[in-house]
Motif scaffolding. Structure first.
Motif, PDB file in Angstrom:
ATOM      1  N   GLU A 192       0.852  -1.183   0.000  1.00 42.55           N
ATOM      2  CA  GLU A 192       0.000   0.000   0.000  1.00 42.55           C
ATOM      3  C   GLU A 192       0.890   1.235   0.000  1.00 42.55           C
ATOM      4  OE1 GLU A 192      -3.677   1.865   2.659  1.00 42.55           O
ATOM      5  OE2 GLU A 192      -3.109  -0.267   2.854  1.00 42.55           O
ATOM      6  N   ILE A 193       0.634   2.152  -0.892  1.00 41.61           N
ATOM      7  CA  ILE A 193       1.427   3.366  -0.994  1.00 41.61           C
ATOM      8  C   ILE A 193       0.509   4.578  -0.936  1.00 41.61           C
ATOM      9  CG2 ILE A 193       3.304   2.273  -2.285  1.00 41.61           C
ATOM     10  CD1 ILE A 193       2.114   3.377  -4.850  1.00 41.61           C
ATOM     11  N   ASN A 194       1.111   5.760  -0.773  1.00 40.82           N
ATOM     12  CA  ASN A 194       0.306   6.974  -0.760  1.00 40.82           C
ATOM     13  C   ASN A 194       0.286   7.619  -2.141  1.00 40.82           C
ATOM     14  OD1 ASN A 194       2.793   8.319  -0.984  1.00 40.82           O
ATOM     15  ND2 ASN A 194       2.938   8.638   1.233  1.00 40.82           N
ATOM     16  N   ALA A 195      -0.513   8.649  -2.283  1.00 40.46           N
ATOM     17  CA  ALA A 195      -0.687   9.295  -3.587  1.00 40.46           C
ATOM     18  C   ALA A 195       0.613   9.897  -4.129  1.00 40.46           C
ATOM     19  CB  ALA A 195      -1.779  10.352  -3.509  1.00 40.46           C
ATOM     20  N   PRO A 196       1.436  10.593  -3.293  1.00 39.13           N
ATOM     21  CA  PRO A 196       2.694  11.129  -3.819  1.00 39.13           C
ATOM     22  C   PRO A 196       3.649  10.045  -4.329  1.00 39.13           C
ATOM     23  CG  PRO A 196       2.103  12.270  -1.801  1.00 39.13           C
ATOM     24  CD  PRO A 196       1.160  11.118  -1.927  1.00 39.13           C
ATOM     25  N   THR A 197       3.710   8.921  -3.620  1.00 42.50           N
ATOM     26  CA  THR A 197       4.569   7.828  -4.078  1.00 42.50           C
ATOM     27  C   THR A 197       4.056   7.256  -5.392  1.00 42.50           C
ATOM     28  OG1 THR A 197       5.193   7.248  -1.814  1.00 42.50           O
ATOM     29  CG2 THR A 197       5.494   5.556  -3.491  1.00 42.50           C
ATOM     30  N   ALA A 198       2.737   7.100  -5.497  1.00 44.22           N
ATOM     31  CA  ALA A 198       2.152   6.615  -6.746  1.00 44.22           C
ATOM     32  C   ALA A 198       2.489   7.559  -7.891  1.00 44.22           C
ATOM     33  CB  ALA A 198       0.636   6.479  -6.596  1.00 44.22           C
ATOM     34  N   ARG A 199       2.382   8.856  -7.628  1.00 47.97           N
ATOM     35  CA  ARG A 199       2.689   9.834  -8.676  1.00 47.97           C
ATOM     36  C   ARG A 199       4.165   9.835  -9.017  1.00 47.97           C
ATOM     37  NH1 ARG A 199       1.610  11.573 -13.327  1.00 47.97           N
ATOM     38  NH2 ARG A 199       2.002  13.785 -13.708  1.00 47.97           N
ATOM     39  N   LEU A 200       5.028   9.649  -8.027  1.00 44.47           N
ATOM     40  CA  LEU A 200       6.464   9.576  -8.281  1.00 44.47           C
ATOM     41  C   LEU A 200       6.793   8.435  -9.243  1.00 44.47           C
ATOM     42  CD1 LEU A 200       9.379  10.507  -7.588  1.00 44.47           C
ATOM     43  CD2 LEU A 200       9.314   8.891  -5.658  1.00 44.47           C
ATOM     44  N   LEU A 201       6.216   7.283  -9.000  1.00 43.56           N
ATOM     45  CA  LEU A 201       6.452   6.137  -9.885  1.00 43.56           C
ATOM     46  C   LEU A 201       5.869   6.378 -11.274  1.00 43.56           C
ATOM     47  CD1 LEU A 201       5.729   3.231  -7.380  1.00 43.56           C
ATOM     48  CD2 LEU A 201       7.956   3.944  -8.255  1.00 43.56           C
ATOM     49  N   LEU A 203       5.534   9.277 -12.732  1.00 48.41           N
ATOM     50  CA  LEU A 203       6.396  10.253 -13.410  1.00 48.41           C
ATOM     51  C   LEU A 203       7.675   9.603 -13.928  1.00 48.41           C
ATOM     52  CD1 LEU A 203       5.976  13.341 -11.042  1.00 48.41           C
ATOM     53  CD2 LEU A 203       5.238  13.176 -13.437  1.00 48.41           C
ATOM     54  N   ILE A 204       8.225   8.679 -13.172  1.00 49.24           N
ATOM     55  CA  ILE A 204       9.411   7.947 -13.646  1.00 49.24           C
ATOM     56  C   ILE A 204       9.062   7.162 -14.908  1.00 49.24           C
ATOM     57  CG2 ILE A 204      11.009   6.073 -13.099  1.00 49.24           C
ATOM     58  CD1 ILE A 204      10.903   6.985 -10.185  1.00 49.24           C
ATOM     59  N   ASP A 205       7.906   6.535 -14.889  1.00 46.93           N
ATOM     60  CA  ASP A 205       7.473   5.744 -16.036  1.00 46.93           C
ATOM     61  C   ASP A 205       7.200   6.621 -17.256  1.00 46.93           C
ATOM     62  OD1 ASP A 205       6.698   3.303 -17.294  1.00 46.93           O
ATOM     63  OD2 ASP A 205       4.593   3.799 -16.949  1.00 46.93           O
ATOM     64  N   ILE A 218       9.561  17.843 -10.783  1.00 47.77           N
ATOM     65  CA  ILE A 218       8.221  17.893 -11.374  1.00 47.77           C
ATOM     66  C   ILE A 218       7.173  17.623 -10.303  1.00 47.77           C
ATOM     67  CG2 ILE A 218       6.654  16.817 -13.032  1.00 47.77           C
ATOM     68  CD1 ILE A 218       9.064  16.190 -14.777  1.00 47.77           C
ATOM     69  N   LEU A 219       7.436  16.612  -9.484  1.00 49.98           N
ATOM     70  CA  LEU A 219       6.506  16.270  -8.409  1.00 49.98           C
ATOM     71  C   LEU A 219       6.345  17.437  -7.435  1.00 49.98           C
ATOM     72  CD1 LEU A 219       4.752  14.123  -7.026  1.00 49.98           C
ATOM     73  CD2 LEU A 219       6.804  13.372  -5.797  1.00 49.98           C
ATOM     74  N   ALA A 220       7.453  18.096  -7.096  1.00 46.94           N
ATOM     75  CA  ALA A 220       7.398  19.235  -6.182  1.00 46.94           C
ATOM     76  C   ALA A 220       6.538  20.356  -6.753  1.00 46.94           C
ATOM     77  CB  ALA A 220       8.820  19.738  -5.905  1.00 46.94           C
TER      78      ALA A 220
END
Length: 256
Positions: A192-201, A203-205, A218-220
């Motif tokens: 289970e992850i949070n929304a920022p971690t999901a978005r980080l992954l 963005l990498i993809d 970009i995330l910041a």
């Protein structure tokens, strides 16, 4: 028998196998043989669906399960001839709203989708690349490389916890983010992850040519987080955890 007559016979026979109650069988076929075909065809499809959706199967009573699978068998026009792709067709069928009944669990579709994604990763022929990356590279200064055997999912119900004893009837207050992945040991796991971690992954993809630090920037900006360095420090810990779990396989050097 002409070709047209033969095709008519085939369609009538297939319709009977799909739904014996509503479609009569061709009159010149022995009942004993018909029963063998009826049982064989349905049980094959039913067996693949049970294997693909064991939790869903466990929480529906036997009669409801039979009606659901029978409706799928009767009404859904599969777009693939492969048995291994039946679970995907079943999720498509559920997403269309066909076969649903009043009183069905509100999480039925989400649970089915989650179980299907676990199956997709388990059956995937993708492999970890052996060369072309640095396993212990700097995850911020270099370009982080994602494993091909992961997926980020979002749900309104805690699908990873649902079982016969736990069946929530109302959605969560916040979106649930799950990272499902297959490690080098070929075991499928989730976290289970949070929304920022999901978005980080994500963005990498979506930005395969950017360094970890560029992705964090970009995330910041998206999060309106003023201290990029602080966010980078937080992100590095997360990325290192992802590498330990084989979700990140390493890095490549930036061409910039």
């Amino acid at each position: 028998m002409s070709q047209a007559d033969f095709q008519t016979l085939q369609r009538r026979f297939a319709a009977h196998l799909r739904n014996p109650q509503n479609h009569s069988a061709p009159g010149d076929i022995e009942e004993r043989r018909l029963d063998i075909y009826r049982t064989l065809f349905f049980n094959n499809v039913n067996g693949f669906i049970i294997q693909g959706f064991p939790v869903l199967y466990s929480i529906l009573d036997a009669q409801r399960w039979q009606r659901l699978v029978r409706t799928f068998f009767d009404q859904h026009a599969c777009q693939t001839p492969y048995f291994l792709e039946i679970p995907q067709e079943f999720v498509t069928f559920l997403a269309s709203g066909q076969g649903l009944e009043e009183g069905d669990p509100p999480f039925l579709l989400e649970l089915a989708h989650y179980e299907w994604m676990e199956l997709v990763l388990d059956a995937s022929t993708e492999t970890f690349p052996a060369t072309g990356f640095h396993p212990e590279g700097d995850l911020l200064r270099a370009i982080p490389q994602l494993s091909p055997l992961h997926v980020v999912l979002s749900y309104q119900y805690p699908v990873h916890e649902i079982c016969a004893e736990f069946q929530p009837q109302t959605p969560l207050e916040q979106t649930l983010w799950l990272l499902v992945y297959r490690g080098r040991d070929d075991k499928v796991r989730f976290m289970e992850i949070n929304a920022p971690t999901a978005r980080l992954l994500q963005l990498i993809d979506e930005n395969p040519g950017l360094t970890g630090h560029q992705v964090v920037a970009i995330l910041a900006k998206e999060m309106q987080f003023a201290d990029v360095s602080k966010l980078a420090s937080f992100s590095l810990e997360i990325l290192q955890q992802m590498r330990e779990r084989d979700i990140l396989i390493g890095t490549t050097l930036s061409s910039l």
